[in-house]
Design an enzyme around this catalytic site. Sequence first.
Site, PDB file in Angstrom:
ATOM      1  N   SER A  36       0.695  -1.114  -0.039  1.00  0.00           N
ATOM      2  CA  SER A  36       0.127   0.121  -0.009  1.00  0.00           C
ATOM      3  C   SER A  36       0.930   1.149  -0.037  1.00  0.00           C
ATOM      4  O   SER A  36       1.593   1.464  -1.044  1.00  0.00           O
ATOM      5  CB  SER A  36      -0.799  -0.085   1.136  1.00  0.00           C
ATOM      6  OG  SER A  36      -1.980   0.803   1.029  1.00  0.00           O
ATOM      7  N   ASP A  43      -8.352  -4.476  -6.589  1.00  0.00           N
ATOM      8  CA  ASP A  43      -8.073  -3.337  -5.766  1.00  0.00           C
ATOM      9  C   ASP A  43      -8.325  -2.029  -6.435  1.00  0.00           C
ATOM     10  O   ASP A  43      -7.490  -1.419  -7.350  1.00  0.00           O
ATOM     11  CB  ASP A  43      -6.561  -3.407  -5.464  1.00  0.00           C
ATOM     12  CG  ASP A  43      -5.916  -2.324  -4.465  1.00  0.00           C
ATOM     13  OD1 ASP A  43      -6.735  -1.400  -4.102  1.00  0.00           O
ATOM     14  OD2 ASP A  43      -5.152  -2.459  -4.130  1.00  0.00           O
ATOM     15  N   HIS A  64      -7.360  -5.166  -2.281  1.00  0.00           N
ATOM     16  CA  HIS A  64      -5.863  -4.773  -1.729  1.00  0.00           C
ATOM     17  C   HIS A  64      -5.059  -5.712  -0.810  1.00  0.00           C
ATOM     18  O   HIS A  64      -4.204  -5.537  -0.532  1.00  0.00           O
ATOM     19  CB  HIS A  64      -6.529  -3.346  -0.718  1.00  0.00           C
ATOM     20  CG  HIS A  64      -5.451  -2.560  -0.451  1.00  0.00           C
ATOM     21  ND1 HIS A  64      -4.362  -2.059  -1.630  1.00  0.00           N
ATOM     22  CD2 HIS A  64      -4.986  -2.145   0.537  1.00  0.00           C
ATOM     23  CE1 HIS A  64      -3.684  -1.178  -1.138  1.00  0.00           C
ATOM     24  NE2 HIS A  64      -3.636  -1.227   0.412  1.00  0.00           N
TER      25      HIS A  64
END
Length: 705
Positions: free
Chosen positions: A543, A626, A658
């Site tokens: 991330s 995602d 994600h």
Amino acid sequence: MWTVQWLALGSVLGSAIALTPEQLISAPRRGNAIPNPSGKVALFSTSQYSFDTHSSSSWWSLIDIRSGETAQLTNDSNVSELTWLGSSDSGLLYINSTNADIPGGVELWIADANNFANSRYKAASLAAPFSGLKPAVTKSGDIKFLVYAQSYGNGTAYNEELVSTPLSSARIYDSIYARHWDSWLPTTFNAVFSGTLKKKAAKRYALAGPLKNLVSNIKNLESPYPPFGGSSDYDISPNGKWAAFKSKAPELPRANNTASYIYLVPHDGSKEAEAINGPGSPGTPEGVKGDSSSPVFSPDSKHIAYLQMTDISYEADRRTVYVYKIGSDKTISTLAKDWDRSPDTIKWTADGETLVLATEDLGRERLFTLPVDAEDDYKPSNFTDSGSATAFYSLPECPKKGVTGTLLSANEVDPGLKGLSSKDFDEFYYEGNWTDIHAWIIYPTGFDKSKSYPLLYYIHGGPQGSWADSWSTRWNYKVWADQGYVVVAPNPTGSTGFGDKLTDAIQNNWGSYPYDDLVKGWEYVRDTFDFIDTDNGVAAGASYGGFMVNWIQGNPLGRKFKALVSHDGTFVADSKISTDELWFIEHDFNGTFWANRDNYRRWDPSAPEHILQFDTPMLLIHSSKDYRLPVSDGLALFNVLQERGVPSRFLNFPDENHWVVNQENSLVWHQQVLGWINRYSGVGEKNPNAVSLDDTIVPVVDFNP
């Protein structure tokens, strides 16, 4: 001074076997230990995945709170959300996940813990896949309850199995927020439903009338709020009279702000829900406009405690505790307003005089006490320290304050987790860009400080997040360390749990302060720990951590590593506008994409001057569902790396978001990630049991000549 004892199922660690990805993923996963009213026994669920059968099993158990002895209650996989009924020490209510009469529906069942198999009976048939069961037993003996499901606009619960397939697959949107997290937004929405069970024939409970949708009569309300909302987004008062729930502000565009309110509504739905802290509510604190969360009723059903952020466009703003008084004056009290911590969950003690807060603090999730009459300058005190408390309950017996013992430790009962030990990790602080920075250090099994182990530099996401003293089946420190590394996991600028100043300083500084903190952390490790080999080190992040790995690749720190791993990180600065939650990027980059484009491009890993520095072998992971960080960014970086001749590999999961949560996908993820870093760090040559890319369990596509 009140005292309280708290129950938690722990995974306190201790022994000496290396932890493999297979052991991590297939280890039993236990739910919260929920004590019965007397505090003598507790319920907990367990699920476990088998790589032999490629399937999961689940069961419910009872644990004796004094002795720690456990006994299986049922292994019926249809039993879910078991909960105690009122003051009964053995009465149980649960959701049966199938419905004998309605495809896609569920059932409510009653049982007795002393004779579960023979005592249970069906109390209600529900025509949709309801979940999130929360009951309250009234003085008359009625069971009032709340559940939630998807709803049509007319208030009818949505059941996918009863819906005919449309002739066209088209989607049409007139407002932004077309998709969120991993789903395109449908025309249905989450809603809280209320119902009542009454005793009827043979003194058995049965449903008294249809369920009532408490959300649908106000346009644009939704609760629980997706994608992460669940039963913590709503509560039922102990007397069964009221329901409270969280919803995003219905009058504002969802993609551009974090504003949400707490709504109060009669359980029977006889009146429209009212936003107790909305812009038109008389008690709403001035200037407080951010996300509200965790509504919970007091034991006497006269107050609602909740958490709320101040900023309307900042998802990591500090949460403050508020208490709303139900009645004509509708006042809201603010508690410990000046406290520089952000609580995550909140509960009342049985006497209604104190709140207990689970709060991130210095790399741990600690429990704090807060009197309901606390002033602004009051500083809550913690009564847990190490580890991270993920669930907590008050017991009626209170022998002394604090944690008095451990009932069950996963590493002592699960053979696959015997490699875990509290001796395997430590922490240190070092001088960062502008303040001291905290970091965890995790050792491999059999660690010998007279030897040398390659560095594995862990970079967390968020960017407002942290590495904590906690357990996870994703990015588990020990699995990586047991390949033959010493893992160092710093909490640089942007990290949470160390005060607002450190968290907030990352705004519009994605590539400056935190990058400097990481450089200084790497230098500190190099100069301080003789047993860490930084010359053969590797780095990995997901991330925001993926962005930072991408940034590191195009900056001098990138040349300090033998290999890099970037999971779901942004690459092209301008592509940030394709995200779902616009409030996030507009806050972190100080404005809109068109009015503040220079801010978005200031920390651009795809800028030519950074691409020209690309040289370190790199594995990229990016999943197709995602929508927060679209897969095109991963493909763009892979294209550049390949054209630049940098050794690189692209790993994609078309069915993940994600996170990678499917067990079989998780095994592939670990095999690829660990195999990649082991190839370039030299660990694969030193440790014959280390994961290798030669063991790839899925085909590799390679059309290069």
